[in-house]
Design a protein around this motif. Structure first.
Motif, PDB file in Angstrom:
ATOM      1  N   UNK A  83      18.494  -5.227  -0.665  1.00 21.22           N
ATOM      2  CA  UNK A  83      18.717  -5.935   0.599  1.00 21.22           C
ATOM      3  C   UNK A  83      17.810  -5.400   1.706  1.00 21.22           C
ATOM      4  N   UNK A  84      17.650  -4.078   1.767  1.00 24.43           N
ATOM      5  CA  UNK A  84      16.906  -3.457   2.866  1.00 24.43           C
ATOM      6  C   UNK A  84      15.414  -3.297   2.576  1.00 24.43           C
ATOM      7  N   UNK A  85      14.962  -3.723   1.405  1.00 20.62           N
ATOM      8  CA  UNK A  85      13.555  -3.533   1.041  1.00 20.62           C
ATOM      9  C   UNK A  85      12.634  -4.265   2.014  1.00 20.62           C
ATOM     10  N   UNK A  86      11.604  -3.592   2.511  1.00 21.23           N
ATOM     11  CA  UNK A  86      10.674  -4.254   3.438  1.00 21.23           C
ATOM     12  C   UNK A  86       9.789  -5.246   2.695  1.00 21.23           C
ATOM     13  N   UNK A  87       9.542  -6.407   3.266  1.00 25.21           N
ATOM     14  CA  UNK A  87       8.639  -7.365   2.613  1.00 25.21           C
ATOM     15  C   UNK A  87       7.220  -6.804   2.573  1.00 25.21           C
ATOM     16  N   UNK A  88       6.461  -7.142   1.539  1.00 32.28           N
ATOM     17  CA  UNK A  88       5.084  -6.632   1.445  1.00 32.28           C
ATOM     18  C   UNK A  88       4.237  -7.109   2.624  1.00 32.28           C
ATOM     19  N   UNK A  89       3.658  -6.166   3.342  1.00 33.28           N
ATOM     20  CA  UNK A  89       2.836  -6.498   4.498  1.00 33.28           C
ATOM     21  C   UNK A  89       1.416  -5.972   4.289  1.00 33.28           C
ATOM     22  N   UNK A  90       0.400  -6.814   4.460  1.00 32.52           N
ATOM     23  CA  UNK A  90      -0.980  -6.339   4.311  1.00 32.52           C
ATOM     24  C   UNK A  90      -1.440  -5.556   5.536  1.00 32.52           C
ATOM     25  N   UNK A  91      -2.240  -4.536   5.285  1.00 34.41           N
ATOM     26  CA  UNK A  91      -2.898  -3.779   6.343  1.00 34.41           C
ATOM     27  C   UNK A  91      -4.394  -3.766   6.052  1.00 34.41           C
ATOM     28  N   UNK A  92      -5.228  -3.784   7.084  1.00 37.23           N
ATOM     29  CA  UNK A  92      -6.675  -3.799   6.836  1.00 37.23           C
ATOM     30  C   UNK A  92      -7.158  -2.484   6.242  1.00 37.23           C
ATOM     31  N   UNK A  93      -7.933  -2.594   5.161  1.00 37.08           N
ATOM     32  CA  UNK A  93      -8.524  -1.422   4.543  1.00 37.08           C
ATOM     33  C   UNK A  93      -9.846  -1.062   5.185  1.00 37.08           C
ATOM     34  N   UNK A  94     -10.534  -0.039   4.661  1.00 39.86           N
ATOM     35  CA  UNK A  94     -11.809   0.395   5.249  1.00 39.86           C
ATOM     36  C   UNK A  94     -12.854  -0.711   5.333  1.00 39.86           C
ATOM     37  N   UNK A  96     -12.104  -3.848   5.713  1.00 37.22           N
ATOM     38  CA  UNK A  96     -11.524  -4.974   6.420  1.00 37.22           C
ATOM     39  C   UNK A  96     -10.665  -5.877   5.562  1.00 37.22           C
ATOM     40  N   UNK A  97     -10.572  -5.598   4.259  1.00 39.53           N
ATOM     41  CA  UNK A  97      -9.763  -6.432   3.377  1.00 39.53           C
ATOM     42  C   UNK A  97      -8.278  -6.134   3.585  1.00 39.53           C
ATOM     43  N   UNK A  98      -7.426  -7.158   3.509  1.00 39.49           N
ATOM     44  CA  UNK A  98      -5.985  -6.933   3.674  1.00 39.49           C
ATOM     45  C   UNK A  98      -5.389  -6.327   2.404  1.00 39.49           C
ATOM     46  N   UNK A  99      -4.857  -5.125   2.519  1.00 34.65           N
ATOM     47  CA  UNK A  99      -4.322  -4.414   1.363  1.00 34.65           C
ATOM     48  C   UNK A  99      -2.799  -4.371   1.434  1.00 34.65           C
ATOM     49  N   UNK A 100      -2.162  -4.661   0.302  1.00 32.59           N
ATOM     50  CA  UNK A 100      -0.703  -4.617   0.217  1.00 32.59           C
ATOM     51  C   UNK A 100      -0.284  -3.432  -0.646  1.00 32.59           C
ATOM     52  N   UNK A 101       0.976  -3.001  -0.526  1.00 32.49           N
ATOM     53  CA  UNK A 101       1.446  -1.874  -1.341  1.00 32.49           C
ATOM     54  C   UNK A 101       1.463  -2.236  -2.826  1.00 32.49           C
ATOM     55  N   UNK A 102       0.990  -1.308  -3.653  1.00 29.76           N
ATOM     56  CA  UNK A 102       0.915  -1.535  -5.097  1.00 29.76           C
ATOM     57  C   UNK A 102       1.452  -0.315  -5.837  1.00 29.76           C
ATOM     58  N   UNK A 116      -2.696 -11.423  -1.856  1.00 28.67           N
ATOM     59  CA  UNK A 116      -2.794 -12.808  -2.327  1.00 28.67           C
ATOM     60  C   UNK A 116      -1.420 -13.463  -2.316  1.00 28.67           C
ATOM     61  N   UNK A 117      -0.498 -12.933  -1.514  1.00 29.52           N
ATOM     62  CA  UNK A 117       0.856 -13.470  -1.470  1.00 29.52           C
ATOM     63  C   UNK A 117       1.874 -12.365  -1.672  1.00 29.52           C
ATOM     64  N   UNK A 118       3.157 -12.679  -1.557  1.00 35.11           N
ATOM     65  CA  UNK A 118       4.190 -11.642  -1.623  1.00 35.11           C
ATOM     66  C   UNK A 118       4.420 -11.060  -3.012  1.00 35.11           C
ATOM     67  N   UNK A 119       3.946 -11.743  -4.057  1.00 35.10           N
ATOM     68  CA  UNK A 119       4.274 -11.326  -5.422  1.00 35.10           C
ATOM     69  C   UNK A 119       3.148 -10.542  -6.089  1.00 35.10           C
ATOM     70  N   UNK A 120       1.925 -11.067  -6.041  1.00 31.54           N
ATOM     71  CA  UNK A 120       0.790 -10.467  -6.734  1.00 31.54           C
ATOM     72  C   UNK A 120      -0.384 -10.283  -5.787  1.00 31.54           C
ATOM     73  N   UNK A 121      -1.249  -9.327  -6.144  1.00 28.90           N
ATOM     74  CA  UNK A 121      -2.510  -9.184  -5.428  1.00 28.90           C
ATOM     75  C   UNK A 121      -3.534 -10.137  -6.047  1.00 28.90           C
ATOM     76  N   UNK A 122      -4.729 -10.156  -5.476  1.00 30.57           N
ATOM     77  CA  UNK A 122      -5.785 -11.013  -6.018  1.00 30.57           C
ATOM     78  C   UNK A 122      -6.163 -10.597  -7.432  1.00 30.57           C
ATOM     79  N   UNK A 123      -5.891  -9.338  -7.791  1.00 36.19           N
ATOM     80  CA  UNK A 123      -6.160  -8.848  -9.149  1.00 36.19           C
ATOM     81  C   UNK A 123      -4.912  -8.880 -10.022  1.00 36.19           C
ATOM     82  N   UNK A 124      -3.896  -9.606  -9.570  1.00 43.36           N
ATOM     83  CA  UNK A 124      -2.660  -9.804 -10.322  1.00 43.36           C
ATOM     84  C   UNK A 124      -1.899  -8.496 -10.539  1.00 43.36           C
TER      85      UNK A 124
END
Length: 219
Positions: A83-94, A96-102, A116-124
């Motif tokens: 319930x309390x889990x934070x939604x995946x939020x992108x942050x800019x990497x070195x 400038x690409x938006x990086x999500x927690x993996x 690439x969305x809340x479920x998968x990154x661009x590299x799946x």
């Protein structure tokens, strides 16, 4: 001595026959499933189920039956963690690409953590948070939940939540599913968690700080 060797060879042959018979039975079951279902998907479903059983067998108790949060924390706190889990939020990497927690076990480069969305990154790769829970309800009346988020090249971010007994009760109807986002991995039961190597700037603050729930499995 020779008779003993012959007996050992004979027992090995029996084991091989047993394994062959098991494989044959699995193949027959798969063929029967395909015939009954009328589609290849029926056989694939059986194969997937067998694969999951083989994969989860060496893991934690109940790993084949429940989400990893459940054997780590029990159902009430597992539901609260979801319930309390934070939604995946992108942050800019070195770059400038938006990086999500993996999951650091599967992705250590910025290129595989691009949003690439809340479920998968661009590299799946799955968006992931590692969890740590300290239950202080008996002394302070609340539970502390820490979600450790790893973004390659950016290091670790800690998102802290607190929940009361009322929050635990309110989460009672929450489903805990492996497909929910982000994927949640309890540090307390993560095998070898204190021995993963990281660059100096990405070393996890939680290493050697989290008490394992299954001593000998996750230290």
């Amino acid at each position: 001595m020779r008779r003993r060797v012959d007996r050992e060879r004979g027992s090995a042959s029996v084991e091989q026959v047993g394994i062959s018979a098991l494989v044959a039975l699995l193949l027959i079951a798969a063929i029967a499933a395909v015939a009954a279902g009328g589609e290849i998907d029926a056989g694939r479903s059986l194969g997937s189920a067998i694969g999951r059983r083989l994969a989860c067998g060496p893991h934690l108790p109940d790993a084949c039956e429940h989400h990893p949060l459940v054997p780590a924390y029990g159902w009430p706190l597992a539901r609260l963690a979801r319930v309390l889990a934070p939604p995946p939020q992108p942050l800019p990497g070195p770059a400038g690409l938006p990086l999500v927690p993996v999951d650091f076990r599967r992705c250590r480069q910025p290129s595989c953590a691009v949003d690439a969305g809340p479920h998968l990154t661009a590299s799946r790769r799955r968006t992931t948070a590692f969890t740590e829970i300290v239950d202080r309800r008996s002394s302070l009346g609340w539970v502390e939940l820490v979600y450790w988020l790893y973004r390659p090249s950016l290091g670790w971010e800690a998102v802290r939540r607190r929940g009361s007994q009322a929050d635990v009760d309110a989460a009672a109807g929450t489903r805990v599913l492996a497909g929910d986002d982000p994927a949640l991995v309890p540090l307390e039961t993560l095998p070898g968690r204190n021995h993963y190597d990281f660059p100096a700037g990405e070393r996890p603050p939680w290493q050697w700080q989290v008490e394992g729930r299954y001593p000998g499995w996750s230290s």
